[in-house]
Design a protein around this motif. Sequence first.
Motif, PDB file in Angstrom:
ATOM      1  N   GLU A   1     105.317  15.635 -67.677  1.00 43.58           N
ATOM      2  CA  GLU A   1     103.944  14.832 -67.033  1.00 43.58           C
ATOM      3  C   GLU A   1     103.348  14.182 -68.188  1.00 43.58           C
ATOM      4  O   GLU A   1     102.981  13.082 -68.151  1.00 43.58           O
ATOM      5  CB  GLU A   1     102.900  15.642 -66.412  1.00 43.58           C
ATOM      6  CG  GLU A   1     101.756  15.133 -65.764  1.00 43.58           C
ATOM      7  CD  GLU A   1     101.015  15.956 -65.221  1.00 43.58           C
ATOM      8  OE1 GLU A   1     101.178  17.361 -65.092  1.00 43.58           O
ATOM      9  OE2 GLU A   1      99.653  15.661 -64.768  1.00 43.58           O
TER      10      GLU A   1
ATOM     11  N   THR B   1      93.441  14.520 -63.121  1.00 41.06           N
ATOM     12  CA  THR B   1      94.333  13.620 -62.399  1.00 41.06           C
ATOM     13  C   THR B   1      93.379  12.096 -61.761  1.00 41.06           C
ATOM     14  O   THR B   1      94.064  11.462 -61.123  1.00 41.06           O
ATOM     15  CB  THR B   1      95.080  14.315 -61.448  1.00 41.06           C
ATOM     16  OG1 THR B   1      94.327  14.921 -60.629  1.00 41.06           O
ATOM     17  CG2 THR B   1      95.692  15.202 -62.009  1.00 41.06           C
TER      18      THR B   1
ATOM     19  N   ARG C   1      92.590   9.576 -65.672  1.00 44.26           N
ATOM     20  CA  ARG C   1      93.679   8.587 -65.605  1.00 44.26           C
ATOM     21  C   ARG C   1      93.386   6.938 -64.911  1.00 44.26           C
ATOM     22  O   ARG C   1      93.865   6.288 -64.514  1.00 44.26           O
ATOM     23  CB  ARG C   1      94.674   9.117 -64.540  1.00 44.26           C
ATOM     24  CG  ARG C   1      95.333  10.259 -65.128  1.00 44.26           C
ATOM     25  CD  ARG C   1      96.656  10.859 -64.638  1.00 44.26           C
ATOM     26  NE  ARG C   1      96.831  12.091 -65.378  1.00 44.26           N
ATOM     27  CZ  ARG C   1      97.941  13.043 -64.919  1.00 44.26           C
ATOM     28  NH1 ARG C   1      98.335  12.630 -63.794  1.00 44.26           N
ATOM     29  NH2 ARG C   1      98.281  14.103 -65.539  1.00 44.26           N
TER      30      ARG C   1
ATOM     31  N   VAL D   1     102.276  10.204 -68.377  1.00 41.19           N
ATOM     32  CA  VAL D   1     100.721   9.746 -68.871  1.00 41.19           C
ATOM     33  C   VAL D   1     100.942   8.876 -69.783  1.00 41.19           C
ATOM     34  O   VAL D   1     100.192   7.737 -69.938  1.00 41.19           O
ATOM     35  CB  VAL D   1      99.953  10.920 -69.039  1.00 41.19           C
ATOM     36  CG1 VAL D   1      98.322  10.224 -69.499  1.00 41.19           C
ATOM     37  CG2 VAL D   1      99.481  11.633 -67.615  1.00 41.19           C
TER      38      VAL D   1
ATOM     39  N   GLU E   1     109.321  14.304 -63.397  1.00 44.72           N
ATOM     40  CA  GLU E   1     107.885  14.277 -63.449  1.00 44.72           C
ATOM     41  C   GLU E   1     107.139  12.962 -63.124  1.00 44.72           C
ATOM     42  O   GLU E   1     108.059  11.901 -63.340  1.00 44.72           O
ATOM     43  CB  GLU E   1     107.273  14.797 -64.875  1.00 44.72           C
ATOM     44  CG  GLU E   1     108.052  16.245 -65.114  1.00 44.72           C
ATOM     45  CD  GLU E   1     107.332  17.334 -64.144  1.00 44.72           C
ATOM     46  OE1 GLU E   1     106.089  17.107 -63.886  1.00 44.72           O
ATOM     47  OE2 GLU E   1     107.956  18.140 -63.423  1.00 44.72           O
ATOM     48  N   SER E   2     106.097  12.921 -62.834  1.00 39.35           N
ATOM     49  CA  SER E   2     105.511  11.690 -62.434  1.00 39.35           C
ATOM     50  C   SER E   2     104.103  11.479 -62.860  1.00 39.35           C
ATOM     51  O   SER E   2     103.409  12.652 -62.977  1.00 39.35           O
ATOM     52  CB  SER E   2     105.560  11.121 -61.242  1.00 39.35           C
ATOM     53  OG  SER E   2     105.057  12.077 -60.283  1.00 39.35           O
ATOM     54  N   ALA E   3     103.286  10.493 -62.909  1.00 36.19           N
ATOM     55  CA  ALA E   3     101.992  10.285 -63.097  1.00 36.19           C
ATOM     56  C   ALA E   3     101.330   9.074 -62.518  1.00 36.19           C
ATOM     57  O   ALA E   3     102.382   8.110 -62.686  1.00 36.19           O
ATOM     58  CB  ALA E   3     101.561  10.533 -64.476  1.00 36.19           C
TER      59      ALA E   3
ATOM     60  N   GLU F   1     102.489   3.628 -61.567  1.00 36.88           N
ATOM     61  CA  GLU F   1     103.210   4.983 -61.288  1.00 36.88           C
ATOM     62  C   GLU F   1     104.591   5.213 -62.301  1.00 36.88           C
ATOM     63  O   GLU F   1     105.375   4.347 -62.065  1.00 36.88           O
ATOM     64  CB  GLU F   1     103.582   5.195 -59.741  1.00 36.88           C
ATOM     65  CG  GLU F   1     104.039   6.347 -59.513  1.00 36.88           C
ATOM     66  CD  GLU F   1     104.331   6.695 -57.884  1.00 36.88           C
ATOM     67  OE1 GLU F   1     104.139   5.904 -57.307  1.00 36.88           O
ATOM     68  OE2 GLU F   1     104.412   8.118 -57.709  1.00 36.88           O
TER      69      GLU F   1
END
Lengths: 388, 388
Positions: free
Chosen positions: A280, A210, A214, A284, A366-368, A273
């Motif tokens: 997830e 993460t 990323r 991404v 979900e998020s990333a 974001e």
Amino acid sequence: MSVTAAQGFTAAGIAAGIKENGTPDLALVVNNGPRLAAAGVFTSNRVKAAPVVWSEQVLKGGTVSAVVLNSGGANACTGPLGFQDTHATAEKAAEALGHNAGEVAVASTGLIGLRLPMDKLLPGIDRAAAELTGHGGEKAAIAIKTTDSVHKTAQVTVGGTTGGGWTVGGMAKGAGMLAPGLATMLVVLTTDADLPAAELDTALRAATRTTFDRVDSDGCMSTNDTVLLLASGASGVVPDTAEFAEAVRTVCDDLARQLIGDAEGASKDIRIEVVGAASEDDAVEVGRSIARNNLLKCAIHGEDPNWGRVLSAIGTTSAVFEPDQLNVAINDIWVCKNGSVGEDRDLVDMRYREVRITADLAAGTESAVIWANDLTADYVHENSAYSS
Amino acid sequence: MSVTAAQGFTAAGIAAGIKENGTPDLALVVNNGPRLAAAGVFTSNRVKAAPVVWSEQVLKGGTVSAVVLNSGGANACTGPLGFQDTHATAEKAAEALGHNAGEVAVASTGLIGLRLPMDKLLPGIDRAAAELTGHGGEKAAIAIKTTDSVHKTAQVTVGGTTGGGWTVGGMAKGAGMLAPGLATMLVVLTTDADLPAAELDTALRAATRTTFDRVDSDGCMSTNDTVLLLASGASGVVPDTAEFAEAVRTVCDDLARQLIGDAEGASKDIRIEVVGAASEDDAVEVGRSIARNNLLKCAIHGEDPNWGRVLSAIGTTSAVFEPDQLNVAINDIWVCKNGSVGEDRDLVDMRYREVRITADLAAGTESAVIWANDLTADYVHENSAYSS
């Protein structure tokens, strides 16, 4: 700070003459124990530099007593002779330190396709070994720079330094080829916490997944990326697993953010974001697609809140979403709502270096977060002249 | 040349006032029959502009009597009102021409996220209809330009123009967002050959697969890409299927090459040929990865035969190959052999606009060609200022 913030480590950084301009180019990091546990994460590029092939083998044993790092040459695409050079480097360091060569990791960075000047590098290892100190971390961080404008170090100490506490420190370099699977990025983390290799591995993989993974400055994946975590156990403290993982993640996040902040030619750091994703992985995938869109990267450079280019990037992915439900904010102004024009784009203030893009897929929870840079004439200039 | 090279077509191009600078921005292409067969290929971006959604429906019927094209606005991400604008455009053209709106295709190009000025566009259709001629193809090609520096047309005539022959002609625009799945690219091809829609569709898909779909100027996929092929049957000739397919492919290839030659800010056209691949899919995957590597694109701009960046791009793919068997030539000099240093890079002459990269995967007999451009400061400048 840096790799000597934790107890049990010494380091050095010198100018061995690998770089023709005479600046520091060779670093040595030594774990003085009592424990010599280690974990590593390497580039996922299938074209791997010789030091990556070597160090992957070393790390399989879970023990690293020292790391030799050089800038001024990547030793990638150098064939069997290049691998022999890496092997000789490890042997030389083992001899100078009285270690086992099979426990010496090697990392290199610089131009691909050139042999290293071993007549400079090997004597340099003797000199670096003679200069090892418990506060050599900064010099080591300086010696691994290539096009970095500043050296990068970070540190987290848990439980106080006066007793009962432990530290995770580290250094990083990397300014181009910044992309997933890591990126002409060399990172050495050290800790005096007392943990076996398997626990280091778990914490390191969770952290890089993460953070460094990323960071996507320019979409280019390097042949040399190496992230190592060495534990000396010198604090005598066995930390709480979750607390240790969080400390490693914090140091990685700090260093990753520094890499983006110093990326070649960049004038903006872009925090992408993705929220409201069904998974997830979707978040991404969408984040990376936005991060790699050259037209958007140019627009951000021009301080133009061009949300149409965000939508066109999202549209190339296989993520779950409906085009007429997409929402996009730039610096908190929702310029796109339901796939169409939203708030007035003139409200977006893009004067500062950090730009925040929020993409809401309206398809889940979900998020990333992906970090990227803008695309500038300076990036073009720096990378069209790099090897000459 | 252009869309009026084939018999049975008229066209016009005018300045309707959609572009604020008063240059031509509206084109009309009309099929006067006797046949009104048509096929179309559209962007694979999931975020599709309103005219793409409309025209995909029109093409399902296999009949197109006219095409309305505008520059000065993409009508993408404009919501239900944007779709109504496209619908009104088709209705207006149908009324002016005495056609059925359900057989009028619409294509738009320009900035995403802005409504079109319908008060300018609708009266413009009447004016364009009044100016239709059998030699209006060039004016139509000029009216669809956005950042194109020149208009693009092409033509192939088979069997002579004096009788028994037939022609495929066409026009194209597109200078940025050039990537697979097509690219802010509008193309209209016409033919006076006498063929039904299904045969046009087969020929068009085969042609675009190895031409427009293998142009990758900047890795960005547009919301508006449209390639149409209209047949009037006016020559009265039913051509040989293979001969017709080859003619369509030749015109597409010519136009695709013109798009690369005029890509925004580019100083080099890069022909990437992947050979020795285990499959055509592998060859295309590797070619695209090379085509999209920003660091390599910068190096080519700097006339630097940086083959290390080619290898690092190949290494990110899932194609069948062994890293130590890869060979790379730049302008016919094999600078990389067996994954390592090959012929002297100083032998590579990169002074000319066209640069040829050959990547040999040494894994089979399949191959593919991808066309790309270099990355320049001019590209950054043009795309950081486009919407302002």
